[in-house]
Design a protein around this motif. Sequence first.
Motif, PDB file in Angstrom:
ATOM      1  N   ARG A  44       0.750  -1.343  -0.057  1.00 26.00           N
ATOM      2  CA  ARG A  44       0.162   0.188  -0.039  1.00 26.00           C
ATOM      3  C   ARG A  44       0.791   1.276  -0.063  1.00 26.00           C
ATOM      4  O   ARG A  44       0.716   2.363  -0.607  1.00 26.00           O
ATOM      5  N   LEU A  47       2.539   1.963  -3.314  1.00 28.18           N
ATOM      6  CA  LEU A  47       1.438   2.468  -4.205  1.00 28.18           C
ATOM      7  C   LEU A  47       1.320   3.753  -4.121  1.00 28.18           C
ATOM      8  O   LEU A  47       0.892   4.820  -5.054  1.00 28.18           O
ATOM      9  N   MET A  48       1.328   4.400  -2.947  1.00 27.54           N
ATOM     10  CA  MET A  48       0.943   5.556  -2.671  1.00 27.54           C
ATOM     11  C   MET A  48       2.251   6.580  -3.136  1.00 27.54           C
ATOM     12  O   MET A  48       2.096   7.756  -2.924  1.00 27.54           O
ATOM     13  N   ILE A  53      -2.159   8.690  -6.446  1.00 24.89           N
ATOM     14  CA  ILE A  53      -2.470   7.465  -5.884  1.00 24.89           C
ATOM     15  C   ILE A  53      -2.541   7.910  -4.129  1.00 24.89           C
ATOM     16  O   ILE A  53      -1.330   7.711  -3.809  1.00 24.89           O
ATOM     17  N   GLU A  55      -4.577   7.024  -0.226  1.00 26.33           N
ATOM     18  CA  GLU A  55      -4.999   5.806   0.596  1.00 26.33           C
ATOM     19  C   GLU A  55      -6.230   4.980  -0.020  1.00 26.33           C
ATOM     20  O   GLU A  55      -6.172   3.884  -0.111  1.00 26.33           O
ATOM     21  N   ARG A  57      -7.456   4.936  -3.428  1.00 29.50           N
ATOM     22  CA  ARG A  57      -6.802   4.311  -4.686  1.00 29.50           C
ATOM     23  C   ARG A  57      -6.107   3.115  -4.546  1.00 29.50           C
ATOM     24  O   ARG A  57      -6.031   2.177  -4.906  1.00 29.50           O
ATOM     25  N   ALA A  58      -4.968   3.327  -3.431  1.00 26.88           N
ATOM     26  CA  ALA A  58      -4.192   2.184  -3.141  1.00 26.88           C
ATOM     27  C   ALA A  58      -4.730   0.929  -2.593  1.00 26.88           C
ATOM     28  O   ALA A  58      -4.612  -0.230  -2.993  1.00 26.88           O
ATOM     29  N   ASP A  59      -5.725   1.329  -1.572  1.00 28.19           N
ATOM     30  CA  ASP A  59      -6.707   0.065  -1.335  1.00 28.19           C
ATOM     31  C   ASP A  59      -7.570  -0.571  -2.178  1.00 28.19           C
ATOM     32  O   ASP A  59      -7.667  -1.695  -2.404  1.00 28.19           O
TER      33      ASP A  59
END
Length: 114
Positions: A44, A47-48, A53, A55, A57-59
């Motif tokens: 996560r 991705l952030m 991106i 929290e 969108r990463a989730d």
Amino acid sequence: MRYAVFIAFALAFCGPLAWAQTRPAPPPASAPASNQLELNSASRDALMTLDGIGEVRADAIIRARPFKAKTELVERRLIPEALYEKISDKVFARPPPPAPPPPKPAPAAPAKRG
């Protein structure tokens, strides 16, 4: 005169061949750059680090795994196309390996009569 022709011939045809053998091979086209994130395994936090991106969108990306191709980010409407254009060179998707076949059931043991 014969030797001069032979040497010219040898240099003309063998020179480029020798040069080609000393040139380093280019990296394979399918190998991703080492600074790219793999969508199916990136954390996560990793991705952030991508622009746009956060929290949420990463989730969403993690919940939508696995991806067969990075274009699925747009196809599944996880990110808008404009954002995809910004990050597409920073991510890749390696399709997950195929699932192993289910185990075969053991044959039933014959019942004993006694």
